[in-house]
Design a protein around this motif. Structure first.
Motif, PDB file in Angstrom:
ATOM      1  N   ILE A  55      -6.573  20.864   1.768  1.00  0.00           N
ATOM      2  CA  ILE A  55      -6.063  21.208   0.438  1.00  0.00           C
ATOM      3  C   ILE A  55      -6.987  20.657  -0.646  1.00  0.00           C
ATOM      4  N   ALA A  56      -7.468  19.424  -0.462  1.00  0.00           N
ATOM      5  CA  ALA A  56      -8.391  18.840  -1.433  1.00  0.00           C
ATOM      6  C   ALA A  56      -9.670  19.661  -1.538  1.00  0.00           C
ATOM      7  N   LYS A  57     -10.187  20.132  -0.388  1.00  0.00           N
ATOM      8  CA  LYS A  57     -11.397  20.964  -0.414  1.00  0.00           C
ATOM      9  C   LYS A  57     -11.131  22.291  -1.128  1.00  0.00           C
ATOM     10  N   GLU A  58      -9.974  22.899  -0.859  1.00  0.00           N
ATOM     11  CA  GLU A  58      -9.645  24.175  -1.498  1.00  0.00           C
ATOM     12  C   GLU A  58      -9.578  24.048  -3.017  1.00  0.00           C
ATOM     13  N   LYS A  59      -9.143  22.899  -3.490  1.00  0.00           N
ATOM     14  CA  LYS A  59      -9.015  22.680  -4.931  1.00  0.00           C
ATOM     15  C   LYS A  59     -10.278  22.084  -5.541  1.00  0.00           C
ATOM     16  N   LYS A  60     -11.377  22.180  -4.807  1.00  0.00           N
ATOM     17  CA  LYS A  60     -12.691  21.726  -5.275  1.00  0.00           C
ATOM     18  C   LYS A  60     -12.737  20.222  -5.502  1.00  0.00           C
ATOM     19  N   GLY A  61     -11.917  19.472  -4.794  1.00  0.00           N
ATOM     20  CA  GLY A  61     -11.941  18.020  -4.921  1.00  0.00           C
ATOM     21  C   GLY A  61     -13.128  17.436  -4.173  1.00  0.00           C
ATOM     22  N   THR A  62     -13.664  16.350  -4.708  1.00  0.00           N
ATOM     23  CA  THR A  62     -14.777  15.653  -4.041  1.00  0.00           C
ATOM     24  C   THR A  62     -14.361  14.275  -3.549  1.00  0.00           C
ATOM     25  N   LEU A  63     -13.113  13.877  -3.799  1.00  0.00           N
ATOM     26  CA  LEU A  63     -12.581  12.616  -3.287  1.00  0.00           C
ATOM     27  C   LEU A  63     -11.146  12.848  -2.850  1.00  0.00           C
ATOM     28  N   ARG A  64     -10.866  12.499  -1.627  1.00  0.00           N
ATOM     29  CA  ARG A  64      -9.493  12.583  -1.114  1.00  0.00           C
ATOM     30  C   ARG A  64      -9.074  11.196  -0.670  1.00  0.00           C
ATOM     31  N   THR A  65      -7.947  10.687  -1.187  1.00  0.00           N
ATOM     32  CA  THR A  65      -7.460   9.363  -0.821  1.00  0.00           C
ATOM     33  C   THR A  65      -6.050   9.464  -0.262  1.00  0.00           C
ATOM     34  N   GLY A  66      -5.749   8.635   0.714  1.00  0.00           N
ATOM     35  CA  GLY A  66      -4.441   8.643   1.353  1.00  0.00           C
ATOM     36  C   GLY A  66      -3.729   7.320   1.171  1.00  0.00           C
ATOM     37  N   PRO A  67      -2.503   7.198   1.655  1.00  0.00           N
ATOM     38  CA  PRO A  67      -1.708   5.981   1.466  1.00  0.00           C
ATOM     39  C   PRO A  67      -2.171   4.828   2.349  1.00  0.00           C
ATOM     40  N   GLU A  68      -1.618   3.681   2.088  1.00  0.00           N
ATOM     41  CA  GLU A  68      -1.917   2.473   2.864  1.00  0.00           C
ATOM     42  C   GLU A  68      -1.494   2.662   4.322  1.00  0.00           C
ATOM     43  N   LEU A  69      -2.354   2.223   5.246  1.00  0.00           N
ATOM     44  CA  LEU A  69      -2.091   2.355   6.689  1.00  0.00           C
ATOM     45  C   LEU A  69      -1.685   3.775   7.033  1.00  0.00           C
ATOM     46  N   GLU A  70      -2.412   4.723   6.494  1.00  0.00           N
ATOM     47  CA  GLU A  70      -2.067   6.132   6.651  1.00  0.00           C
ATOM     48  C   GLU A  70      -2.111   6.583   8.105  1.00  0.00           C
ATOM     49  N   ILE A  71      -3.105   6.154   8.850  1.00  0.00           N
ATOM     50  CA  ILE A  71      -3.268   6.656  10.223  1.00  0.00           C
ATOM     51  C   ILE A  71      -2.234   6.060  11.178  1.00  0.00           C
ATOM     52  N   MET A  92      -7.318  -7.766   0.258  1.00  0.00           N
ATOM     53  CA  MET A  92      -7.578  -9.165  -0.068  1.00  0.00           C
ATOM     54  C   MET A  92      -6.326  -9.925  -0.494  1.00  0.00           C
ATOM     55  N   SER A  93      -5.252  -9.207  -0.816  1.00  0.00           N
ATOM     56  CA  SER A  93      -3.988  -9.854  -1.186  1.00  0.00           C
ATOM     57  C   SER A  93      -2.858  -9.143  -0.455  1.00  0.00           C
ATOM     58  N   LEU A  94      -2.061  -9.900   0.300  1.00  0.00           N
ATOM     59  CA  LEU A  94      -0.991  -9.321   1.098  1.00  0.00           C
ATOM     60  C   LEU A  94       0.367  -9.721   0.535  1.00  0.00           C
ATOM     61  N   PRO A  95       1.261  -8.757   0.263  1.00  0.00           N
ATOM     62  CA  PRO A  95       2.608  -9.094  -0.204  1.00  0.00           C
ATOM     63  C   PRO A  95       3.404  -9.787   0.889  1.00  0.00           C
ATOM     64  N   ASN A  96       4.117 -10.824   0.514  1.00  0.00           N
ATOM     65  CA  ASN A  96       4.895 -11.594   1.497  1.00  0.00           C
ATOM     66  C   ASN A  96       6.222 -12.028   0.886  1.00  0.00           C
ATOM     67  N   ASP A  97       6.845 -11.128   0.129  1.00  0.00           N
ATOM     68  CA  ASP A  97       8.119 -11.441  -0.507  1.00  0.00           C
ATOM     69  C   ASP A  97       9.018 -10.203  -0.472  1.00  0.00           C
ATOM     70  N   THR A 125      -5.524  -1.860  -3.189  1.00  0.00           N
ATOM     71  CA  THR A 125      -4.343  -1.397  -2.463  1.00  0.00           C
ATOM     72  C   THR A 125      -3.131  -2.252  -2.784  1.00  0.00           C
ATOM     73  N   CYS A 126      -2.059  -1.635  -3.234  1.00  0.00           N
ATOM     74  CA  CYS A 126      -0.732  -2.229  -3.361  1.00  0.00           C
ATOM     75  C   CYS A 126      -0.749  -3.610  -4.002  1.00  0.00           C
ATOM     76  N   GLY A 127      -0.489  -4.659  -3.198  1.00  0.00           N
ATOM     77  CA  GLY A 127      -0.339  -6.010  -3.724  1.00  0.00           C
ATOM     78  C   GLY A 127      -1.560  -6.548  -4.433  1.00  0.00           C
ATOM     79  N   GLU A 128      -2.727  -5.984  -4.172  1.00  0.00           N
ATOM     80  CA  GLU A 128      -3.932  -6.444  -4.863  1.00  0.00           C
ATOM     81  C   GLU A 128      -3.837  -6.212  -6.363  1.00  0.00           C
ATOM     82  N   LEU A 129      -3.111  -5.180  -6.754  1.00  0.00           N
ATOM     83  CA  LEU A 129      -2.996  -4.846  -8.176  1.00  0.00           C
ATOM     84  C   LEU A 129      -2.170  -5.869  -8.945  1.00  0.00           C
ATOM     85  N   PHE A 130      -1.235  -6.543  -8.264  1.00  0.00           N
ATOM     86  CA  PHE A 130      -0.256  -7.382  -8.946  1.00  0.00           C
ATOM     87  C   PHE A 130      -0.585  -8.872  -8.879  1.00  0.00           C
TER      88      PHE A 130
END
Length: 254
Positions: free
Chosen positions: A90-106, A173-178, A232-237
């Motif tokens: 879908i990203a290729k069809e929409k002419k995207g050059t970067l496709r990103t997925g969620p954390e631990l996607e695989i 680099m930062s893991l949520p633990n709460d 990723t996720c907790g790194e932002l906060f």
């Protein structure tokens, strides 16, 4: 998944002579049931019967059934792998050059303690090899999430790749633990700031890309016209979040 435990006014052991299971054994069973349900795995009939018996023994307990699987949460590895390929197409069809997925996607974020098993890492690399060997993935930067074992330490990583090439493995680099998160049970945070190391690829990936090793660590990917980083996720906060230093270093996409 929400559940409610409302203890009775007299919270204590069963009456003398009561041969039913103890309260502690009930709570251990429920903990197992909740863990299985959150992993989008249907509990076995034996576990379901035990939970029904537990409800009879503890009438003050209210516990819902396992959550229904949503389309965004594939129930099998085949469904998940199809979802990766479809999203890239879908990203290729929409002419995207970067496709990103969620954390631990695989492997899936809800695998919980299964993240401790070596098979999870091996099968994740096998799926990534399938992504890398398809020419449809040409001319697009793909960002996928999976666990990586480096020097016998488990890391929650982003992998920047394209057809027939892996550019960078970026550990979290930062893991949520709460609250509801106990990520440090399964992974270790990368602590070497701006110090990439060499990661030797698994054979299944070497056979596809021809690469022997790739960089792993706190780094960014620079191109002719921009720079790409991962947060990723907790790194932002966190007070010293990675995007602050990436932005000061000229990174435009993260």
């Amino acid at each position: 998944m929400r559940f409610l435990i409302t203890p009775p006014s007299a919270f204590g052991p069963h009456f003398k002579g009561d041969t039913r299971p103890t309260l502690a054994s009930h709570l251990l069973l429920l903990r197992r049931y909740i863990r299985i349900s959150n992993s989008f795995i249907q509990p076995s009939p034996r576990v379901q019967s035990q939970v029904r018996a537990c409800r009879w023994s503890l009438p003050w307990l209210s516990l819902p059934s396992p959550p229904l699987r949503s389309p965004a949460s594939p129930s099998t590895s085949e469904e998940a792998e199809t979802a990766y390929f479809r999203s890239i197409a879908i990203a290729k069809e929409k002419k995207g050059t970067l496709r990103t997925g969620p954390e631990l996607e695989i492997p899936g974020f809800g695998r919980l303690c299964h993240q401790l098993e070596g098979d999870i890492f091996l099968h994740s690399w096998e799926v990534l090899a399938d992504i890398l060997e398809d020419p449809v993935r040409k001319d697009i930067l793909i960002d996928v999430g999976m666990g990586v074992m480096h020097r016998n330490v488990r890391y929650n990583c982003r992998i920047l790749c394209t057809y027939d090439m892996i550019y960078l493995i970026q550990p979290k680099m930062s893991l949520p633990n709460d609250n509801l998160y106990r990520e440090t049970r399964h992974f270790t945070a990368w602590v070497k700031e701006r110090q990439p190391e060499k990661y030797y690829l698994e054979e299944v990936v070497r056979n596809v890309t021809g690469q022997q090793s790739v960089p792993i660590g706190d780094a960014v990917l620079s191109t002719l016209d921009t720079a790409v980083g991962c947060e990723t996720c907790g790194e932002l906060f966190t007070p010293l979040n990675t995007s602050t230093y990436m932005g000061l270093n000229g990174v435009e996409i993260y």
